[in-house]
Design an enzyme around this catalytic site. Structure first.
Site, PDB file in Angstrom:
ATOM      1  CG  ASN A  14       4.876  24.626  -0.452  1.00  0.00           C
ATOM      2  OD1 ASN A  14       4.448  23.218  -0.792  1.00  0.00           O
ATOM      3  ND2 ASN A  14       5.728  24.827   0.131  1.00  0.00           N
ATOM      4  CE  LYS A  15       1.374  22.057   5.971  1.00  0.00           C
ATOM      5  NZ  LYS A  15       1.558  20.649   6.289  1.00  0.00           N
ATOM      6  CG  ASP A  59       3.743  11.013  -2.830  1.00  0.00           C
ATOM      7  OD1 ASP A  59       4.085  10.365  -3.874  1.00  0.00           O
ATOM      8  OD2 ASP A  59       4.357  10.962  -1.681  1.00  0.00           O
ATOM      9  CB  ALA A 106       6.066  24.293  -3.842  1.00  0.00           C
ATOM     10  CE  LYS A 158      18.491   7.631  -3.901  1.00  0.00           C
ATOM     11  NZ  LYS A 158      17.530   8.524  -4.288  1.00  0.00           N
ATOM     12  CD  GLU A 169      16.703   5.783  -0.752  1.00  0.00           C
ATOM     13  OE1 GLU A 169      16.130   6.889  -0.572  1.00  0.00           O
ATOM     14  OE2 GLU A 169      17.280   5.881  -1.835  1.00  0.00           O
ATOM     15  CE1 TYR A 215      12.286  15.961  -6.040  1.00  0.00           C
ATOM     16  CE2 TYR A 215      10.852  15.151  -4.290  1.00  0.00           C
ATOM     17  CZ  TYR A 215      11.991  15.540  -4.861  1.00  0.00           C
ATOM     18  OH  TYR A 215      13.042  15.325  -3.998  1.00  0.00           O
ATOM     19  CB  ALA A 274      10.615  11.988  -6.754  1.00  0.00           C
TER      20      ALA A 274
HETATM   21  P1  FAD Z   1       6.042  16.349  -2.257  1.00  0.00           P
HETATM   22  O1  FAD Z   1       7.216  16.425  -3.155  1.00  0.00           O
HETATM   23  O2  FAD Z   1       6.196  15.768  -0.867  1.00  0.00           O
HETATM   24  O3  FAD Z   1       5.517  17.822  -2.002  1.00  0.00           O
HETATM   25  C1  FAD Z   1       4.561  18.341  -1.310  1.00  0.00           C
HETATM   26  C2  FAD Z   1       4.365  19.679  -1.169  1.00  0.00           C
HETATM   27  O4  FAD Z   1       3.107  20.090  -0.575  1.00  0.00           O
HETATM   28  C3  FAD Z   1       5.522  20.083  -0.149  1.00  0.00           C
HETATM   29  O5  FAD Z   1       6.239  21.343  -0.422  1.00  0.00           O
HETATM   30  C4  FAD Z   1       4.554  20.362   1.125  1.00  0.00           C
HETATM   31  O6  FAD Z   1       5.167  21.363   2.083  1.00  0.00           O
HETATM   32  C5  FAD Z   1       3.259  20.794   0.584  1.00  0.00           C
HETATM   33  N1  FAD Z   1       2.138  20.913   1.472  1.00  0.00           N
HETATM   34  C6  FAD Z   1       1.662  19.629   2.026  1.00  0.00           C
HETATM   35  N2  FAD Z   1       0.601  19.859   2.453  1.00  0.00           N
HETATM   36  C7  FAD Z   1       0.064  21.202   2.578  1.00  0.00           C
HETATM   37  C8  FAD Z   1      -0.780  22.125   2.914  1.00  0.00           C
HETATM   38  N3  FAD Z   1      -1.872  21.456   3.414  1.00  0.00           N
HETATM   39  N4  FAD Z   1      -0.812  23.333   2.387  1.00  0.00           N
HETATM   40  C9  FAD Z   1       0.222  23.773   1.728  1.00  0.00           C
HETATM   41  N5  FAD Z   1       1.192  22.903   1.179  1.00  0.00           N
HETATM   42  C10 FAD Z   1       1.136  21.740   1.487  1.00  0.00           C
HETATM   43  N6  FAD Z   1      10.954   8.906  -5.045  1.00  0.00           N
HETATM   44  C11 FAD Z   1      11.714   8.686  -6.244  1.00  0.00           C
HETATM   45  O7  FAD Z   1      11.313   8.647  -7.035  1.00  0.00           O
HETATM   46  N7  FAD Z   1      13.010   8.280  -6.040  1.00  0.00           N
HETATM   47  C12 FAD Z   1      13.543   8.394  -4.594  1.00  0.00           C
HETATM   48  O8  FAD Z   1      14.716   8.239  -4.465  1.00  0.00           O
HETATM   49  C13 FAD Z   1      12.829   8.619  -3.329  1.00  0.00           C
HETATM   50  N8  FAD Z   1      13.321   8.841  -2.158  1.00  0.00           N
HETATM   51  C14 FAD Z   1      12.576   8.908  -1.315  1.00  0.00           C
HETATM   52  C15 FAD Z   1      13.144   8.921   0.295  1.00  0.00           C
HETATM   53  C16 FAD Z   1      12.354   9.438   1.030  1.00  0.00           C
HETATM   54  C17 FAD Z   1      13.234   9.572   2.507  1.00  0.00           C
HETATM   55  C18 FAD Z   1      11.217   9.485   1.101  1.00  0.00           C
HETATM   56  C19 FAD Z   1      10.248  10.040   2.223  1.00  0.00           C
HETATM   57  C20 FAD Z   1      10.566   9.500  -0.086  1.00  0.00           C
HETATM   58  C21 FAD Z   1      11.181   8.974  -1.384  1.00  0.00           C
HETATM   59  N9  FAD Z   1      10.496   9.063  -2.732  1.00  0.00           N
HETATM   60  C22 FAD Z   1      11.478   8.773  -3.653  1.00  0.00           C
HETATM   61  C23 FAD Z   1       9.262   9.304  -2.821  1.00  0.00           C
HETATM   62  C24 FAD Z   1       9.124  10.759  -3.119  1.00  0.00           C
HETATM   63  O9  FAD Z   1       9.847  11.593  -2.324  1.00  0.00           O
HETATM   64  C25 FAD Z   1       7.624  11.305  -3.589  1.00  0.00           C
HETATM   65  O10 FAD Z   1       6.859  10.311  -3.993  1.00  0.00           O
HETATM   66  C26 FAD Z   1       7.372  12.571  -4.008  1.00  0.00           C
HETATM   67  O11 FAD Z   1       7.772  13.544  -2.962  1.00  0.00           O
HETATM   68  C27 FAD Z   1       5.965  12.787  -4.187  1.00  0.00           C
HETATM   69  O12 FAD Z   1       5.943  14.168  -4.992  1.00  0.00           O
HETATM   70  P2  FAD Z   1       4.704  15.230  -4.696  1.00  0.00           P
HETATM   71  O13 FAD Z   1       4.871  16.318  -5.431  1.00  0.00           O
HETATM   72  O14 FAD Z   1       3.245  14.525  -4.814  1.00  0.00           O
HETATM   73  O15 FAD Z   1       4.828  15.621  -3.035  1.00  0.00           O
HETATM   74  P1  NAD Z   2       6.563   1.035   1.421  1.00  0.00           P
HETATM   75  O1  NAD Z   2       5.104   1.102   1.196  1.00  0.00           O
HETATM   76  O2  NAD Z   2       7.352   1.035  -0.189  1.00  0.00           O
HETATM   77  O3  NAD Z   2       7.219   0.203   2.175  1.00  0.00           O
HETATM   78  C1  NAD Z   2       6.615   0.158   3.685  1.00  0.00           C
HETATM   79  C2  NAD Z   2       7.152  -1.212   3.984  1.00  0.00           C
HETATM   80  O4  NAD Z   2       6.845  -1.364   5.543  1.00  0.00           O
HETATM   81  C3  NAD Z   2       6.777  -2.325   3.351  1.00  0.00           C
HETATM   82  O5  NAD Z   2       7.671  -3.425   3.239  1.00  0.00           O
HETATM   83  C4  NAD Z   2       5.528  -3.036   4.333  1.00  0.00           C
HETATM   84  O6  NAD Z   2       5.357  -4.379   4.296  1.00  0.00           O
HETATM   85  C5  NAD Z   2       6.166  -2.491   5.703  1.00  0.00           C
HETATM   86  N1  NAD Z   2       5.388  -2.625   6.932  1.00  0.00           N
HETATM   87  C6  NAD Z   2       3.780  -2.139   6.780  1.00  0.00           C
HETATM   88  N2  NAD Z   2       3.303  -2.181   7.927  1.00  0.00           N
HETATM   89  C7  NAD Z   2       4.299  -2.764   8.772  1.00  0.00           C
HETATM   90  C8  NAD Z   2       4.157  -2.945  10.216  1.00  0.00           C
HETATM   91  N3  NAD Z   2       3.060  -2.841  10.799  1.00  0.00           N
HETATM   92  N4  NAD Z   2       5.279  -3.585  10.805  1.00  0.00           N
HETATM   93  C9  NAD Z   2       6.413  -3.812  10.044  1.00  0.00           C
HETATM   94  N5  NAD Z   2       6.420  -3.471   8.862  1.00  0.00           N
HETATM   95  C10 NAD Z   2       5.412  -2.859   8.103  1.00  0.00           C
HETATM   96  O7  NAD Z   2       6.980   2.687   1.886  1.00  0.00           O
HETATM   97  P2  NAD Z   2       7.999   3.677   1.778  1.00  0.00           P
HETATM   98  O8  NAD Z   2       9.366   2.720   1.756  1.00  0.00           O
HETATM   99  O9  NAD Z   2       7.944   4.779   2.618  1.00  0.00           O
HETATM  100  O10 NAD Z   2       8.247   4.302   0.317  1.00  0.00           O
HETATM  101  C11 NAD Z   2       7.115   4.981  -0.019  1.00  0.00           C
HETATM  102  C12 NAD Z   2       6.969   5.398  -1.335  1.00  0.00           C
HETATM  103  O11 NAD Z   2       8.132   6.243  -1.711  1.00  0.00           O
HETATM  104  C13 NAD Z   2       6.977   4.081  -2.320  1.00  0.00           C
HETATM  105  O12 NAD Z   2       6.507   4.322  -3.329  1.00  0.00           O
HETATM  106  C14 NAD Z   2       8.674   3.980  -2.678  1.00  0.00           C
HETATM  107  O13 NAD Z   2       8.900   3.383  -3.960  1.00  0.00           O
HETATM  108  C15 NAD Z   2       8.879   5.305  -2.645  1.00  0.00           C
HETATM  109  N6  NAD Z   2      10.460   5.618  -2.403  1.00  0.00           N
HETATM  110  C16 NAD Z   2      11.418   5.465  -3.299  1.00  0.00           C
HETATM  111  C17 NAD Z   2      12.607   5.511  -2.990  1.00  0.00           C
HETATM  112  C18 NAD Z   2      13.789   5.232  -4.276  1.00  0.00           C
HETATM  113  O14 NAD Z   2      13.413   5.209  -5.240  1.00  0.00           O
HETATM  114  N7  NAD Z   2      14.998   5.178  -3.864  1.00  0.00           N
HETATM  115  C19 NAD Z   2      13.146   5.692  -1.799  1.00  0.00           C
HETATM  116  C20 NAD Z   2      12.107   5.869  -0.733  1.00  0.00           C
HETATM  117  C21 NAD Z   2      10.891   5.635  -1.143  1.00  0.00           C
END
Ligand code: FAD
Ligand code: NAD
Length: 405
Positions: free
Chosen positions: A37-38, A299, A11, A378, A168, A13, A316
């Site tokens: 969902n978990k 993802d 559950a 944002k 971030e 995005y 997301a």
């Molecule tokens: P998620 O949204 O992670 O949801 C997975 C769900 O599955 C969760 O509810 C979890 O509890 C559940 N789940 C997992 N394993 C199990 C299991 N075994 N059994 C039951 N339930 C389970 N992307 C953007 O587009 N814009 C951003 O600004 C952005 N910012 C980010 C900031 C951070 C700090 C991080 C970490 C990521 C960010 N991302 C951003 C990436 C984005 O969050 C992910 O790509 C997105 O959440 C993926 O959506 P999803 O539905 O695949 O998984």
């Molecule tokens: P990422 O894969 O985008 O970045 C990871 C970074 O870690 C890379 O720059 C890589 O070179 C570095 N790295 C890898 N191995 C390393 C090592 N051994 N030592 C030092 N550096 C190392 O991963 P992320 O930032 O977690 O993002 C994951 C996904 O979530 C991406 O698709 C990203 O676009 C998305 N995301 C989006 C937003 C946003 O849109 N605002 C915010 C957070 C995450």
């Protein structure tokens, strides 16, 4: 006639978007919809860096799933998915089993450690609400401990990876540190924040001018960047880092945050699906290749951007669009009208990277934005995600309404 049973796993995005769209598109008598969902709550993964740094309470980044589902149409099961048995059309849960006619796998991703020694044991990943709470508490504990034993390593924080997650998080952390210093009577000059990035630049591949803006801002707020430097090992003392083939050096730290990438959910590989780093290269309708009733989104899926012949980054934004597409196609399939399915086409609206609550950088509809304007955008992006799932009531309850900062 038996109603088809649609089971949605996860559950986040992707899963929640699929579910709320399905409940709109299908009548009670057309399908049984089950969401698993978990936890009994959804969290905004995209806000977890804020909860981790302690700039936003973890309750602000989550809401109860039952608040957004129509219980007359959707059965919610709180359980952990262990494995998918596709030959038997069954999902094995920690506490039972569920059968399905159609399955949507939206279980998200996991931190990718690349097998680097010590990361699982000694580093934190910004993975979910429980992890975020632990990171916030850990940093607080380190600051409190410094006041007792005067070990300055407690005040040293390493962020591994300068991708969007790492940057971030640093934006939030640099806003939080002055508050922490006040709370624990610490001279801010004693706090050390390092960012270690293996690639030759921060935010590899992003617009260089915007990267420069972000780097300068974070440096001004005290971040020391180690670019072209990889983390080789994590130990109880800190991290061993190396530039190229140089001998590794130790950066001592009380806190190590690992933000260096994601892989698909472990359930994918456990279920025997062909995957690259846990992500399944899905077909044009987001289905597991060779299967007509299993859809994989978010993802744990991999969609190729044909223009550059590389996968779209897992976000997301794409997960929600995939959820909408799958819901539409499932409505067609369950009705059995033989309507043509809709191919998934990603509509990239841009990227905005926050640098704390008050600043950001981004490219939106092809235009570069920085500062207040980007930060405003944002927050609008964050609010939009809430709106798409739970409408205005959810935005008013959980939204980022402090738009003038
Ligand atoms: P998620 O949204 O992670 O949801 C997975 C769900 O599955 C969760 O509810 C979890 O509890 C559940 N789940 C997992 N394993 C199990 C299991 N075994 N059994 C039951 N339930 C389970 N992307 C953007 O587009 N814009 C951003 O600004 C952005 N910012 C980010 C900031 C951070 C700090 C991080 C970490 C990521 C960010 N991302 C951003 C990436 C984005 O969050 C992910 O790509 C997105 O959440 C993926 O959506 P999803 O539905 O695949 O998984
Ligand atoms: P990422 O894969 O985008 O970045 C990871 C970074 O870690 C890379 O720059 C890589 O070179 C570095 N790295 C890898 N191995 C390393 C090592 N051994 N030592 C030092 N550096 C190392 O991963 P992320 O930032 O977690 O993002 C994951 C996904 O979530 C991406 O698709 C990203 O676009 C998305 N995301 C989006 C937003 C946003 O849109 N605002 C915010 C957070 C995450």
């Amino acid at each position: 006639m038996n109603k088809p049973k649609i089971v949605v796993l996860g559950a986040g995005y992707g899963g929640l978007m699929t579910t709320v769209r399905l409940q709109k598109l299908l009548g009670v008598n057309e399908a049984d919809i089950v969401l698993i969902n978990k936890h009994d709550y959804h969290y905004e993964t995209t806000w977890l860096h804020e909860a981790s740094a302690g700039t936003l309470h973890h309750d602000r980044v989550r809401y109860t799933i039952s608040d957004v589902i129509n219980k007359s149409k959707v059965q919610f099961i709180q359980d952990t998915v262990e494995e998918i048995k596709k030959e038997e059309k069954k999902v094995v849960l920690a506490n039972g089993e569920v059968s399905y006619d159609y399955l949507v796998v939206a279980l998200g991703g996991e931190s990718e450690t690349f097998g680097i020694k010590g990361l699982k044991e000694y580093a934190f990943a910004i993975a979910n609400v429980n992890a975020a709470r632990q990171i916030r508490e850990h940093i607080d504990y380190q600051f409190a401990t410094f006041q007792l034993d005067k070990n300055e390593d407690c005040l040293s924080i390493v962020v591994g990876g300068a991708g969007f997650t790492g940057i971030e998080f640093l934006g939030e952390l640099t806003n939080r540190v002055p508050e922490l210093c006040k709370e624990y009577d610490i001279d801010p000059k004693k706090v050390k924040i390092y960012c270690v990035e293996a690639a030759p630049m921060v935010l590899p591949g992003f617009d260089p001018e915007l990267v420069q803006y972000a780097t300068a801002l974070l440096e001004k707020k005290g971040v020391e960047f180690h670019i072209g430097t990889a983390i080789k090992e994590c130990t109880p003392e800190g991290v061993l880092v190396a530039k190229g083939e140089n001998e590794p050096e130790l950066i001592k730290a009380g806190t190590v945050i690992w933000a260096a990438g994601v892989r698909g959910n472990a359930v994918i590989e456990k279920s025997g699906f062909d995957a690259m780093r846990g992500r399944v290269k899905v077909d044009e309708y987001l289905r597991l290749p060779g299967s007509d009733n299993i859809f994989i989104i978010g993802d744990s899926s991999l969609v190729i951007n044909e223009e550059i012949n590389r996968p779209y980054p897992p976000t997301a934004q794409i997960a929600m669009q995939q959820g909408e597409n799958v819901a539409k196609n499932l409505a067609k399939l369950t009705r059995g009208t033989n309507e043509e399915l809709e191919k998934f086409v990603f509509d990239n609206k841009g990227t905005v990277c926050s640098l704390g609550d008050d600043d950001a950088i981004g490219v939106v509809f092809g235009k570069k934005v920085t500062g207040y304007k980007a930060s405003f955008m944002k927050k609008m992006v964050d609010n939009r995600a809430l709106f798409l799932i739970g409408g205005l009531p959810l935005v008013l309850k959980k939204g980022k309404l402090n738009l003038y900062k």
